[in-house]
Design a protein around this motif. Structure first.
Motif, short mmCIF file in Angstrom:
data_model
loop_
_atom_site.label_atom_id
_atom_site.label_comp_id
_atom_site.label_asym_id
_atom_site.label_seq_id
_atom_site.Cartn_x
_atom_site.Cartn_y
_atom_site.Cartn_z
N GLN A 39 -1.64 2.04 -19.67
CA GLN A 39 -2.85 1.62 -18.63
C GLN A 39 -2.89 2.06 -17.37
OE1 GLN A 39 -2.81 -2.79 -19.18
NE2 GLN A 39 -5.01 -2.85 -19.49
N SER A 40 -1.81 2.39 -16.79
CA SER A 40 -1.41 2.75 -15.57
C SER A 40 -2.33 3.98 -15.29
CB SER A 40 0.00 2.80 -15.29
OG SER A 40 0.00 3.47 -14.01
N PRO A 41 -3.16 3.94 -13.97
CA PRO A 41 -3.99 4.85 -13.47
C PRO A 41 -3.00 6.07 -12.96
CG PRO A 41 -4.02 3.23 -11.91
CD PRO A 41 -3.30 2.76 -12.94
N TRP A 42 -2.00 5.67 -12.74
CA TRP A 42 -0.92 6.67 -12.05
C TRP A 42 -0.48 7.78 -13.34
CZ3 TRP A 42 -1.71 6.77 -7.38
CH2 TRP A 42 -2.05 5.54 -6.57
N LEU A 43 -0.42 7.27 -14.47
CA LEU A 43 -0.30 8.36 -15.53
C LEU A 43 -1.12 9.46 -15.68
CD1 LEU A 43 1.41 9.16 -18.16
CD2 LEU A 43 0.06 7.49 -19.35
N VAL B 168 -14.71 -5.71 -2.13
CA VAL B 168 -15.38 -7.10 -1.83
C VAL B 168 -15.98 -7.49 -3.07
CG1 VAL B 168 -15.68 -6.45 0.63
CG2 VAL B 168 -17.46 -5.81 -1.20
N ALA B 169 -15.53 -6.84 -4.08
CA ALA B 169 -16.37 -7.32 -5.44
C ALA B 169 -15.87 -8.72 -5.92
CB ALA B 169 -15.88 -6.50 -6.34
N ALA B 170 -16.95 -9.48 -6.25
CA ALA B 170 -16.46 -10.91 -6.75
C ALA B 170 -15.45 -10.82 -7.77
CB ALA B 170 -17.71 -11.58 -6.92
N LEU B 171 -14.64 -11.82 -7.75
CA LEU B 171 -13.79 -11.98 -8.98
C LEU B 171 -14.43 -12.36 -10.36
CD1 LEU B 171 -10.89 -14.12 -7.29
CD2 LEU B 171 -10.79 -11.60 -7.80
N LYS B 172 -15.51 -12.65 -10.22
CA LYS B 172 -16.17 -13.03 -11.53
C LYS B 172 -16.87 -11.85 -12.50
CE LYS B 172 -20.94 -14.14 -9.61
NZ LYS B 172 -21.64 -14.85 -9.45
N GLU B 173 -16.93 -10.63 -11.46
CA GLU B 173 -17.40 -9.47 -12.10
C GLU B 173 -16.71 -8.93 -13.14
OE1 GLU B 173 -20.43 -8.73 -11.54
OE2 GLU B 173 -20.96 -9.89 -9.73
N LYS B 174 -17.15 -8.30 -14.32
CA LYS B 174 -16.29 -7.98 -15.29
C LYS B 174 -16.51 -6.47 -15.41
CE LYS B 174 -17.41 -12.43 -17.98
NZ LYS B 174 -18.06 -12.86 -19.23
N CYS B 175 -15.32 -6.16 -16.25
CA CYS B 175 -15.21 -4.64 -16.65
C CYS B 175 -16.64 -4.43 -17.76
CB CYS B 175 -14.22 -4.13 -17.32
SG CYS B 175 -13.94 -2.45 -18.01
N PRO B 176 -17.21 -3.26 -17.55
CA PRO B 176 -18.44 -3.14 -18.40
C PRO B 176 -17.97 -2.72 -19.80
CG PRO B 176 -18.61 -1.57 -16.25
CD PRO B 176 -17.20 -2.29 -16.59
N LEU B 177 -16.67 -2.38 -19.97
CA LEU B 177 -16.07 -2.19 -21.47
C LEU B 177 -15.32 -3.29 -22.13
CD1 LEU B 177 -14.99 1.39 -21.27
CD2 LEU B 177 -16.67 0.56 -22.62
N CYS B 178 -14.04 -3.58 -21.27
CA CYS B 178 -13.54 -4.86 -21.98
C CYS B 178 -13.87 -6.16 -21.41
CB CYS B 178 -12.01 -4.46 -21.46
SG CYS B 178 -11.47 -4.77 -19.79
N ARG B 179 -14.68 -6.26 -20.51
CA ARG B 179 -15.37 -7.51 -20.21
C ARG B 179 -14.36 -8.62 -19.39
NH1 ARG B 179 -19.91 -6.75 -18.94
NH2 ARG B 179 -20.36 -8.68 -18.87
N ARG B 180 -13.17 -7.85 -19.11
CA ARG B 180 -12.15 -8.60 -18.17
C ARG B 180 -12.53 -8.96 -16.85
NH1 ARG B 180 -6.64 -6.02 -19.09
NH2 ARG B 180 -7.17 -6.57 -21.09
N GLN B 181 -12.26 -9.85 -16.10
CA GLN B 181 -12.88 -10.35 -14.84
C GLN B 181 -11.78 -9.99 -13.88
OE1 GLN B 181 -13.53 -14.56 -14.81
NE2 GLN B 181 -15.67 -14.13 -15.66
N GLY B 182 -12.11 -9.60 -12.61
CA GLY B 182 -11.23 -9.53 -11.33
C GLY B 182 -10.55 -8.16 -11.76
N VAL B 183 -11.26 -7.18 -12.07
CA VAL B 183 -10.70 -5.75 -12.28
C VAL B 183 -11.19 -4.87 -11.14
CG1 VAL B 183 -10.40 -6.04 -14.72
CG2 VAL B 183 -12.20 -5.14 -13.78
N TYR B 184 -11.97 -5.06 -10.35
CA TYR B 184 -12.38 -4.21 -9.42
C TYR B 184 -11.72 -4.07 -8.05
CZ TYR B 184 -16.72 -4.00 -12.37
OH TYR B 184 -17.51 -3.71 -13.29
N ARG B 185 -11.32 -5.23 -7.53
CA ARG B 185 -10.43 -5.22 -6.24
C ARG B 185 -9.04 -4.34 -6.20
NH1 ARG B 185 -11.14 -11.21 -3.77
NH2 ARG B 185 -13.12 -11.35 -3.79
N GLY B 186 -8.67 -4.11 -7.48
CA GLY B 186 -7.11 -3.22 -7.65
C GLY B 186 -7.59 -2.04 -8.17
N ALA B 187 -8.82 -1.42 -7.99
CA ALA B 187 -9.23 -0.27 -8.38
C ALA B 187 -8.63 0.88 -7.73
CB ALA B 187 -10.81 0.08 -8.19
N VAL B 188 -8.17 2.12 -8.21
CA VAL B 188 -7.52 3.07 -7.50
C VAL B 188 -8.39 4.38 -7.61
CG1 VAL B 188 -5.56 4.66 -7.89
CG2 VAL B 188 -5.05 2.27 -8.29
N HIS B 189 -8.59 5.19 -6.48
CA HIS B 189 -9.14 6.42 -6.52
C HIS B 189 -8.34 7.25 -7.20
CE1 HIS B 189 -13.00 5.41 -3.91
NE2 HIS B 189 -13.10 6.70 -4.57
#
Length: 341
Positions: free
Chosen positions: A179-183, A275-296
């Motif tokens: 799952q790691s973006p670094w892979l 600055v995304a709200a923690l309630k916002e969900k991933c469009p695929l898995c619907r998991r919350q709080g996934v945006y603030r840790g996004a990696v370019h």
């Protein structure tokens, strides 16, 4: 050759380097201890049958034996899962840290790159960078295979789905190494350097190869580790249904275009995903709080730009106009708020 023996032989070198790994032998011993506990229960039932215990007492013992490991096993839950969780966390943490340092060394520019190349004496040429990237990709995938096999063995022994439940828990804790973006970044990094026509050592025994395939304009990043596991990463954005552009990976591991992510998170590109709200969900898995840790995914963006120049330039022009429009609207709103209009 059995996987456990192959794994131990391969990881011997990493153990000497002090790298954490999954202790397959130790975990199997824990499962064997649980098996002995189950067999002891079965023997007690057989003994009670022979001495003619009452049917009620026999039924209680049988239920205890049958249910001992079907749901939660006191023998395994107290040792097996905590030990595996600790080892998985150590492996993923080590992999992420080393991958970040390697990619930082490759992507750095100017004075920062000069300083990093002085500090990292062992990685001063592209050949050593490629080898280190291959080592890390192999390290990630072979440990992932080890984790999957031991969890599968747990479920098979206990006739349960606790192993799958633990895997889902690991994903929620972001310690699933695939799952790691670094892979994904390392796979793109390896292809980028390999395509630079640098002479390199022969591939390692377990390492197959990394490749970018473009079928029907649907790019896929693939890697094979011998015959143990194929890793395929779909590079089509699930929001715009096009090749990812300016790709980012969310904490859940799903990859999208940066602007698509901003739209899904209800933020502007000026504010960004932080600055995304923690309630916002991933469009695929619907998991919350996934945006603030996004990696370019900078290495992936370089790979796609070089592999699909026409498509990349077309997307670049479209996104450039959209970004300019959003920036203009943002500052117009700021100006109106400032003057009180």
């Amino acid at each position: 050759m059995k996987f456990t023996k192959k794994y131990e032989e391969y990881m011997q070198g990493d153990r000497e380097k002090g790298l954490p790994l999954v202790g397959l032998k130790k975990l199997k011993k824990m499962l064997k201890a649980c098996r002995r506990e189950i067999e002891a229960h079965e023997n007690r039932i057989q003994e009670e049958r022979e001495i003619g215990e009452s049917s009620d007492s026999l039924e209680i013992v049988e239920n205890k034996c049958n249910n001992n490991c079907s749901g939660h096993c006191p023998v395994c839950d107290g040792t097996f899962f905590p030990s595996l969780l600790q080892e998985m966390s150590a492996v993923v943490g080590c992999f992420n840290e080393r991958a970040k340092k390697l990619l930082e060394l490759h992507l750095a520019s100017g004075f920062k790159k000069y300083v990093l190349w002085i500090v990292n004496k062992s990685h001063r040429n592209h050949g050593s960078l490629i080898q280190e990237g291959k080592n890390l990709v192999t390290y990630a995938i072979i440990n992932s295979v080890a984790m999957r096999k031991i969890l599968k063995k747990y479920d098979k022994m206990h006739h349960s789905t606790q192993g799958q439940a633990f895997k889902a828990k690991a994903q929620s804790l972001h310690i699933e190494i695939l799952q790691s973006p670094w892979l994904c970044e390392l796979m793109a990094f390896y292809i980028n350097l390999r395509n630079s026509k640098v002479n390199n050592k022969a591939p390692m025994e377990l390492f197959g190869d990394c490749s970018l395939t473009l079928e029907d304009n649907k790019p896929t990043l693939s890697c094979c580790l011998f015959e143990l596991l194929w890793v395929d990463i779909n590079l089509t954005c699930s929001i715009c249904l096009d090749m990812v552009f300016d790709a980012v990976s969310l904490s859940c591991g799903h990859i999208f275009c940066y602007m698509c992510c901003c739209s899904a998170a209800s933020v502007t590109i000026v504010d960004g995903l932080k600055v995304a709200a923690l309630k916002e969900k991933c469009p695929l898995c619907r998991r919350q709080g996934v945006y603030r840790g996004a990696v370019h995914l900078d290495e992936l963006n370089i790979l796609l730009r070089e592999s699909c120049p026409d498509e990349w330039e077309k997307r670049h022009q479209v996104e450039r106009l959209e970004r300019m429009r959003q920036v203009k609207e943002h500052w117009q709103l700021q100006y109106r708020a400032f003057v009180g209009i």
